[in-house]
Design a protein around this motif. Structure first.
Motif, PDB file in Angstrom:
ATOM      1  N   GLN A   1       2.029   4.774   0.890  1.00 20.45           N
ATOM      2  CA  GLN A   1       1.893   5.712   1.995  1.00 20.45           C
ATOM      3  C   GLN A   1       3.091   6.669   1.967  1.00 20.45           C
ATOM      4  O   GLN A   1       4.118   6.392   1.354  1.00 20.45           O
ATOM      5  CB  GLN A   1       1.844   4.963   3.333  1.00 20.45           C
ATOM      6  CG  GLN A   1       0.591   4.104   3.507  1.00 20.45           C
ATOM      7  CD  GLN A   1       0.626   3.309   4.801  1.00 20.45           C
ATOM      8  OE1 GLN A   1       1.687   2.957   5.290  1.00 20.45           O
ATOM      9  NE2 GLN A   1      -0.552   3.035   5.353  1.00 20.45           N
ATOM     10  N   GLN A   2       2.948   7.776   2.674  1.00 23.72           N
ATOM     11  CA  GLN A   2       4.031   8.754   2.814  1.00 23.72           C
ATOM     12  C   GLN A   2       4.614   9.131   1.448  1.00 23.72           C
ATOM     13  O   GLN A   2       5.791   8.906   1.164  1.00 23.72           O
ATOM     14  CB  GLN A   2       5.141   8.188   3.721  1.00 23.72           C
ATOM     15  CG  GLN A   2       4.652   7.864   5.123  1.00 23.72           C
ATOM     16  CD  GLN A   2       5.739   7.254   5.977  1.00 23.72           C
ATOM     17  OE1 GLN A   2       6.873   7.067   5.529  1.00 23.72           O
ATOM     18  NE2 GLN A   2       5.404   6.935   7.213  1.00 23.72           N
TER      19      GLN A   2
ATOM     20  N   GLU B   1      -7.221   5.618  -0.710  1.00 23.28           N
ATOM     21  CA  GLU B   1      -5.962   5.074  -1.195  1.00 23.28           C
ATOM     22  C   GLU B   1      -5.276   6.070  -2.129  1.00 23.28           C
ATOM     23  O   GLU B   1      -5.935   6.808  -2.876  1.00 23.28           O
ATOM     24  CB  GLU B   1      -6.206   3.763  -1.966  1.00 23.28           C
ATOM     25  CG  GLU B   1      -6.759   2.633  -1.117  1.00 23.28           C
ATOM     26  CD  GLU B   1      -5.671   1.908  -0.350  1.00 23.28           C
ATOM     27  OE1 GLU B   1      -4.488   2.032  -0.756  1.00 23.28           O
ATOM     28  OE2 GLU B   1      -5.994   1.236   0.635  1.00 23.28           O
TER      29      GLU B   1
ATOM     30  N   ARG C   1       0.842  -1.196   0.000  1.00 22.99           N
ATOM     31  CA  ARG C   1       0.000   0.000   0.000  1.00 22.99           C
ATOM     32  C   ARG C   1       0.876   1.244   0.000  1.00 22.99           C
ATOM     33  O   ARG C   1       1.822   1.357   0.780  1.00 22.99           O
ATOM     34  CB  ARG C   1      -0.910   0.026   1.227  1.00 22.99           C
ATOM     35  CG  ARG C   1      -1.939  -1.101   1.239  1.00 22.99           C
ATOM     36  CD  ARG C   1      -2.863  -0.957   2.426  1.00 22.99           C
ATOM     37  NE  ARG C   1      -3.643   0.273   2.354  1.00 22.99           N
ATOM     38  CZ  ARG C   1      -4.450   0.692   3.317  1.00 22.99           C
ATOM     39  NH1 ARG C   1      -4.574   0.001   4.428  1.00 22.99           N
ATOM     40  NH2 ARG C   1      -5.139   1.819   3.179  1.00 22.99           N
TER      41      ARG C   1
END
Length: 922
Positions: free
Chosen positions: A289-290, A308, A287
């Motif tokens: 992220q950041q 998402e 996934r």
């Protein structure tokens, strides 16, 4: 910020709007080059559906998952898991197999498609459902085939489906037969409007250059202004590159300026399908992220519905893969391999991509993954996995063997050119000695494409005789072992298949000897194939029980295992117990699976349909198999299908078509020594003679297959045409020969081999019985437990029984069995046989001018055609008057003759004179 309106796509938006708001289910395929706005149109359709209160499911194809069977389908079904509790057990079992919740045979496209339709029907029970598939060209072939199947069958459901694919990327959706909506470049006016909207203050000279570079591509018109502002549009002047590649370069420039850690996270997502939409059910996905900087640079967007981070466009994902260094990609694959350790095929795929130097442990993992893929209908994926396993094998021996395994699977998948390339690579590692892969591939080519059974047999025999002694433990499997015994088993099974097609006792004698030489080390399946595919009349006793044991022990079913056992099951008349499995595997393998095996299993399905009396379905299966064989250049199978279709034509009275098939087979097969097909031609000749009442001809053909009183060794047709020879002999006054052949069947023990042969023996005994003994013999035959499973043969026995009863002056009893026979022949479409029964009925005293007992009267259309034919008009002339084709007129007359109890046009006038008033047409 409010989203910009979609410019220049009013027509396309209207089409999708009508689909979303439609009162019935339908599907459309949106096709266009990269950057043409497919995803934007899909988003607009999703917004409209949401505004209407519909449920929306969005999935996205992922390039890295194209080799994983059913990966796309997992995305579709994951949001609907909660609805599956309402499914019946059969449907639930089909889906559980795909989801990995239970082991077992992967379902066919048809079975899986119907199961998915059931899920969609449940999900759309309260509110309509819109299913959106973006980047469909990156769906794995199995999911795309199921997607096309359901897209064609949405009319009765509250489900709409929109799939977007690239115009320049081939995929399984190309043959889905779904209505298409093509996206062209924007016109000059729309292009200018879009650019003005996205960059209102752009200087005129720069605007002109951007319009020139963009070439009407909406994505280019959207992205180029930012590239100009940032000074990264230099690469866009490379006019020799396609526009999508130039856009990809532009995204690459943005990616290079990201922080290293953020770039790594984006690369992991790109390689694993992250940032593409709904995660695959039951399979964790990396996934994103950041990634704030990537969002700021327009590489990612936040999906409001799921929260998402998603790639703004598929070209961003492509640019990530292009800009990453080899070391960066390998490191990312290594991390993903750990993430997917519980998923064998995904773990193996990433592990292979992360490995540079030869590594036997990794090669073994790839080999296990290949076996898993082929058992799930992904034989083409298995070829790639085995090839990579060979590349990572440290030693020449295992490398050669794995290449040989890849060649074997490729040959099973109708990829003979690929198989030959892999075979050559395997041979080069075998130090000049032809490897088993070389022999297998060459033999397959010789057999399937050229029908050269002698050459193929000679090659395999030589390979078996020159093989070293076994040094490993016998496994009985076809892939995934270093054992010489497994290689020997593969060669022996191929040799037996070649021998089956040859039907040559001399070649079979050699094959038998090589099997016998194995002694106690012989594989059980090989022994069964030898006994059933070969001289079944002498070695088939007890084989049904052995077959049942082997089917019961199938675990991770490989398509070639199911195929071989299904052929044995057909010859043992035991296919009924495994019919569902065989049809399921055949459907599954037709697409990207072991297509060669699918061709054979479709033959078995067709023969099973012929035996069971579903001749219309058998013809459809035969035409499908013929098209598949012709497309792949498998001339041997092509002629087999022509032969089986010719046999149906013979029994139905289409003598011209039957003789065409018979002559085609004989001309091609006899010079090549393909005895199986020449014997099939003889069987067609016997069937044609019996159907036409030309019993001398029928006896000549049937007697050519096997002399009365004997059963030709290694002939599959000899026992199967038992009744044909006896019936022809009886009708030509050769009672002694008929009785000798019947006695031989009993002495040879044919009734103990299979229920069908037991029934045929009983039928032959009834036809040859004399005096009062015939009454009991006919009763035994017609009441035989297997009689109902063979409706055509049972109808023939009843016809013979009715004739005997009529001669015994038991006319009422004769009419009863004759009407049963007539009904069966009419259901089968065996018109000449039905007319013969009508003649017998008239002889029993049934009214000659009216319909026979149990038959419907003529419809108005049939009566009109009959009257014109009675007046001497030809089928063509009748058709011209009634606006029908001559073929349709002929079909009507085929039904008219048995209803009137006649066999020729000459008898029409007298028959019509006494016919009752026609019933109204329905």
């Amino acid at each position: 910020m409010e989203p910009h309106p979609i410019v220049g796509r009013d027509t396309e938006l209207g089409e999708l709007s009508r689909l979303v708001a439609s009162s019935h289910g339908q599907a459309v395929l949106v096709r266009g080059e990269a950057g043409m706005g497919k995803s934007l149109l899909l988003a607009a359709a999703a917004d409209q559906a949401g505004a209407l209160g519909h449920r929306v499911i969005r999935v996205t194809g992922v390039e890295s998952e194209m080799a994983l069977p059913f990966a796309g389908l997992h995305q579709i079904l994951h949001p609907l898991l909660h609805t599956m509790s309402g499914l019946d057990q059969t449907t639930q079992a089909v889906l559980d197999t795909v989801f990995g919740r239970r082991t077992g045979q992967a379902p066919s496209v048809m079975a899986l498609g119907i199961a998915v339709l059931d899920v969609l029907a449940l999900a759309s029970g309260e509110v309509p459902l819109l299913l959106i598939v973006d980047d469909g060209h990156w769906f794995d072939p199995q999911s795309a085939e199921v997607g096309g199947f359901i897209a064609r069958r949405l009319a009765g459901h509250a489900v709409r489906m929109i799939t977007a694919v690239r115009a320049d990327t081939p995929s399984a959706w190309d043959s889905a037969a779904v209505p298409e909506l093509s996206l062209a470049q924007l016109g000059p006016e729309s292009s200018a409007d879009l650019l003005r909207m996205r960059a209102p203050g752009m200087p005129p000279a720069v605007r002109t250059r951007v319009l020139e570079l963009a070439q009407g591509n909406p994505l280019a018109l959207t992205e180029l202004p930012q590239a100009v502002e940032q000074g990264t549009a230099g690469r866009m002047t490379a006019d020799e590159l396609p526009l999508p590649r130039r856009l990809e370069h532009m995204y690459g420039d943005r990616i290079r300026n990201l922080p290293a850690a953020e770039r790594t996270r984006l690369l992991l997502a790109a390689l694993d399908g992250g940032g593409a939409g709904t995660p695959t059910a039951g399979r964790p996905r990396y996934r994103l992220q950041q990634a704030e900087e990537a969002v700021a640079r327009g590489l990612l967007v936040l999906d409001a519905a799921s929260g998402e981070l998603l790639f703004r466009h598929p070209l961003v994902r492509s640019a990530l893969l292009q800009t990453a260094t080899p070391n960066e990609r390998r490191a990312a694959h290594a991390r993903l391999a750990e993430l997917h350790r519980a998923d064998l095929e995904r773990h193996a795929t990433h592990l292979a991509a992360a490995t540079v130097d030869p590594d036997e442990t990794v090669a073994a993992v790839l080999e296990r993954a290949a076996r898993s893929a082929s058992a799930r209908g992904g034989a083409t994926a298995a070829v790639a996995l085995l090839t990579r396993a060979a590349e990572l094998s440290p030693a020449a021996g295992p490398r050669s063997r794995r290449l040989g395994d890849a060649a074997f699977v490729a040959a099973q998948s109708a990829l003979l050119d690929t198989a030959d390339e892999l075979r050559q690579a395997s041979d080069r590692l075998a130090a000049g000695t032809p490897s088993p892969a070389a022999v297998v591939t060459a033999a397959y080519t010789a057999l399937y494409q050229h029908g050269d059974v002698r050459s193929a047999h000679r090659r395999v025999v030589h390979a078996l005789r020159t093989m070293p002694s076994d040094t490993g433990t016998r496994t009985g499997t076809d892939t995934g072992t270093d054992s010489q015994s497994a290689v020997r088993t593969r060669l022996l099974n191929l040799l037996l298949a070649i021998s089956l097609f040859s039907a040559d006792p001399a070649l079979w004698s050699v094959s038998d000897g090589l099997v016998d030489a194995q002694g106690r080390g012989a594989d059980e399946t090989t022994l069964l194939y030898r006994d059933v595919w070969g001289d079944i009349t002498r070695r088939g006793h007890g084989a049904r029980e052995r077959l049942q044991e082997l089917f019961a022990r199938l675990d991770e079913e490989q398509p070639w295992d199911v195929m071989r056992l299904s052929v044995a099951a057909y010859y043992l008349d035991a296919l009924g117990d495994y019919r569902f499995l065989v049809r399921q595997v055949a459907e599954r393998e037709v697409g990207s699976g072991a297509v060669t095996n699918a061709m054979t299993m479709l033959q078995v399905v067709m023969l099973d349909q012929i035996t069971g009396g579903d001749w219309d379905a058998a013809e459809r299966t035969g035409q499908r198999g013929l098209e598949l064989s012709t497309r792949h250049g498998y001339t041997l199978f092509e002629h087999q299908y022509h032969g089986f279709l010719g046999l149906i034509a013979a029994w139905r009275g289409d003598a011209a078509r039957a003789r065409e098939a018979m002559n085609r087979l004989d001309r091609w097969a006899r010079p090549r020594g393909v005895g199986y097909l020449t014997q099939l031609a003889e069987a067609i000749g016997a069937a044609t003679g019996l159907t036409e009442g030309d019993y001398e001809s029928a006896y000549a053909y049937a007697g050519g297959l096997t002399a009365p009183g004997t059963f030709t060794p290694y002939s599959q047709q000899a026992p199967r045409t038992l009744l044909d020879l006896v019936e022809a002999a009886v009708h030509t006054g050769r009672g002694a020969q008929a009785r000798a052949h019947t006695d031989a069947a009993r002495k040879q023990g044919l009734p103990a081999i299979s229920p069908r042969l037991d029934f045929l023996t009983a039928a032959a005994e009834a036809m040859t019985a004399e005096g009062e003994a015939a009454r009991a013999a006919f009763e035994r035959a017609t009441r035989h437990p297997a009689a109902a499973d063979h409706p055509f043969e049972l109808a023939r026995v009843r016809l013979a029984q009715g004739m005997w009863l009529r001669r015994a002056r038991e006319r009422a009893a004769a009419r009863t069995v004759l009407v049963q026979a007539a009904d069966a022949f009419e259901r089968l479409g065996a018109a000449p046989w039905a007319r013969r029964v009508q003649a017998e009925l008239r002889a029993t005293g049934a009214p000659g001018g009216g319909p026979a007992p149990g038959q419907a009267a003529l419809t108005a259309q049939e009566r009109r055609i009959a009257e014109l034919a009675a007046g001497g008009l030809s089928n063509r002339e009748i058709g011209a008057q009634l606006f029908l084709s001559p073929r349709t007129v002929g079909a009507h007359l085929y039904r008219v003759f048995p209803k009137l109890g006649i066999t020729s046009r000459a008898a029409l006038r007298d028959a019509l004179t006494g016919t009752a008033d026609a019933e109204p047409e329905e």
